[in-house]
Design a protein around this motif. Sequence first.
Motif, PDB file in Angstrom:
ATOM      1  N   MET A   3       0.671  -1.034   0.117  1.00 27.56           N
ATOM      2  CA  MET A   3       0.008   0.118   0.008  1.00 27.56           C
ATOM      3  C   MET A   3       0.826   1.366  -0.133  1.00 27.56           C
ATOM      4  O   MET A   3       0.493   2.179  -0.752  1.00 27.56           O
ATOM      5  N   LEU A   4       1.903   1.511   0.879  1.00 26.34           N
ATOM      6  CA  LEU A   4       2.811   2.446   0.977  1.00 26.34           C
ATOM      7  C   LEU A   4       3.341   2.783  -0.616  1.00 26.34           C
ATOM      8  O   LEU A   4       3.438   3.770  -1.156  1.00 26.34           O
ATOM      9  N   LEU A   5       3.967   1.750  -1.096  1.00 27.50           N
ATOM     10  CA  LEU A   5       4.190   1.802  -2.523  1.00 27.50           C
ATOM     11  C   LEU A   5       3.391   2.227  -3.552  1.00 27.50           C
ATOM     12  O   LEU A   5       3.504   3.092  -4.516  1.00 27.50           O
ATOM     13  N   LEU A  64      16.772  -5.333  -0.999  1.00 25.87           N
ATOM     14  CA  LEU A  64      16.780  -4.602   0.165  1.00 25.87           C
ATOM     15  C   LEU A  64      16.003  -5.422   1.233  1.00 25.87           C
ATOM     16  O   LEU A  64      15.215  -5.692   1.121  1.00 25.87           O
ATOM     17  N   VAL A  65      16.978  -5.814   2.231  1.00 26.71           N
ATOM     18  CA  VAL A  65      16.497  -6.379   3.245  1.00 26.71           C
ATOM     19  C   VAL A  65      15.894  -5.656   4.443  1.00 26.71           C
ATOM     20  O   VAL A  65      16.336  -4.704   4.865  1.00 26.71           O
ATOM     21  N   LEU A  66      14.524  -6.153   4.805  1.00 25.92           N
ATOM     22  CA  LEU A  66      13.951  -5.469   5.801  1.00 25.92           C
ATOM     23  C   LEU A  66      13.874  -6.645   7.083  1.00 25.92           C
ATOM     24  O   LEU A  66      13.362  -7.441   6.779  1.00 25.92           O
ATOM     25  N   THR A  67      14.486  -6.277   8.143  1.00 23.90           N
ATOM     26  CA  THR A  67      14.506  -7.107   9.044  1.00 23.90           C
ATOM     27  C   THR A  67      14.652  -6.481  10.559  1.00 23.90           C
ATOM     28  O   THR A  67      14.767  -5.204  10.598  1.00 23.90           O
ATOM     29  N   ALA A  68      14.122  -7.291  11.486  1.00 27.49           N
ATOM     30  CA  ALA A  68      14.104  -6.898  12.890  1.00 27.49           C
ATOM     31  C   ALA A  68      15.478  -7.339  13.456  1.00 27.49           C
ATOM     32  O   ALA A  68      15.780  -6.878  14.707  1.00 27.49           O
ATOM     33  N   PRO A  90      11.109  -1.481  13.206  1.00 29.99           N
ATOM     34  CA  PRO A  90      10.034  -0.676  12.512  1.00 29.99           C
ATOM     35  C   PRO A  90      10.850   0.136  11.636  1.00 29.99           C
ATOM     36  O   PRO A  90      11.618   0.918  12.096  1.00 29.99           O
ATOM     37  N   PHE A  91      10.510   0.396  10.314  1.00 29.31           N
ATOM     38  CA  PHE A  91      11.213   1.503   9.351  1.00 29.31           C
ATOM     39  C   PHE A  91      10.135   2.552   9.293  1.00 29.31           C
ATOM     40  O   PHE A  91       8.938   2.561   9.382  1.00 29.31           O
ATOM     41  N   ASP A  92      11.120   3.511   8.963  1.00 24.32           N
ATOM     42  CA  ASP A  92      10.302   5.132   8.748  1.00 24.32           C
ATOM     43  C   ASP A  92       9.895   4.983   7.347  1.00 24.32           C
ATOM     44  O   ASP A  92      10.830   4.722   6.524  1.00 24.32           O
ATOM     45  N   GLN A  93       8.515   5.521   7.042  1.00 25.27           N
ATOM     46  CA  GLN A  93       8.226   5.143   5.584  1.00 25.27           C
ATOM     47  C   GLN A  93       8.986   6.181   4.584  1.00 25.27           C
ATOM     48  O   GLN A  93       9.312   5.889   3.470  1.00 25.27           O
ATOM     49  N   ALA A  94       9.427   7.609   5.042  1.00 27.91           N
ATOM     50  CA  ALA A  94      10.309   8.375   4.165  1.00 27.91           C
ATOM     51  C   ALA A  94      11.597   7.890   4.157  1.00 27.91           C
ATOM     52  O   ALA A  94      12.102   7.596   2.711  1.00 27.91           O
ATOM     53  N   GLU A  95      12.082   7.065   4.986  1.00 29.44           N
ATOM     54  CA  GLU A  95      13.451   6.543   4.670  1.00 29.44           C
ATOM     55  C   GLU A  95      13.206   5.230   3.620  1.00 29.44           C
ATOM     56  O   GLU A  95      14.204   5.165   2.780  1.00 29.44           O
ATOM     57  N   MET A  96      12.403   4.570   3.936  1.00 33.79           N
ATOM     58  CA  MET A  96      12.220   3.287   3.043  1.00 33.79           C
ATOM     59  C   MET A  96      11.884   3.702   1.760  1.00 33.79           C
ATOM     60  O   MET A  96      12.492   3.447   0.739  1.00 33.79           O
ATOM     61  N   LEU A  97      11.053   4.928   1.319  1.00 33.87           N
ATOM     62  CA  LEU A  97      10.712   5.431  -0.100  1.00 33.87           C
ATOM     63  C   LEU A  97      12.181   5.835  -0.632  1.00 33.87           C
ATOM     64  O   LEU A  97      12.442   5.753  -1.931  1.00 33.87           O
ATOM     65  N   ASN A  98      13.063   6.601   0.038  1.00 31.39           N
ATOM     66  CA  ASN A  98      14.167   7.023  -0.242  1.00 31.39           C
ATOM     67  C   ASN A  98      15.186   6.111  -0.642  1.00 31.39           C
ATOM     68  O   ASN A  98      15.837   6.096  -1.747  1.00 31.39           O
ATOM     69  N   ARG A  99      15.288   4.862   0.217  1.00 37.46           N
ATOM     70  CA  ARG A  99      16.172   3.894  -0.307  1.00 37.46           C
ATOM     71  C   ARG A  99      15.533   3.125  -1.344  1.00 37.46           C
ATOM     72  O   ARG A  99      16.417   2.732  -2.054  1.00 37.46           O
TER      73      ARG A  99
END
Length: 174
Positions: A3-5, A64-68, A90-99
């Motif tokens: 959804m974020l994407l 891109l690895v998403l991990t706890a 938990p990830f920050d949405q702005a950081e995620m979108l920029n990466r």
Amino acid sequence: LKMLLGHAGYSDVTGLTDPRQAAPVHEKNPFDLILLDIRMPHMSGFEVMAALRRVVRDDYLPILVLTAQTDMETRVKALQLGAKDFINKPFDQAEMLNRIANMLEVRLLYNERCRQNEVLEQRVRERTAEMEETRLDLIRRLARAGEYRDNETGMHVMRMSKFCERIALGAGLG
């Protein structure tokens, strides 16, 4: 995440709930970017990366690895298996979108470089063929020039050319 994407304007997003599908789906239609967790049912992210490595068509796996998991051992193992970047949960949405944008830009540049290499290789093949044809044309012209001077000399050059061709072909050469 899907959804974020979608809200960020990304329209071609494939979401998989079974990590065993990642390699077969990627093999049929390579992804520009793979967002991958480490802990999943059926297969770990490490196993998915190993499976992707077996089917990947080029040497660039855009993972891109998403991990706890934040330990160094996990990061190093993921990098060794092909991960290009990490985001901790938990990830920050702005950081995620920029990466994601950065990794997609790198992928675009990688693809562009590959296309440029293909174009250059084709040009080299064309130039090599032109040079070969020019070389053969020069040899033929020299033979004709010898023929005009003395018919026997010219025919001798042509006969020798044919003998050389047969010897080369018999030896398995071009």
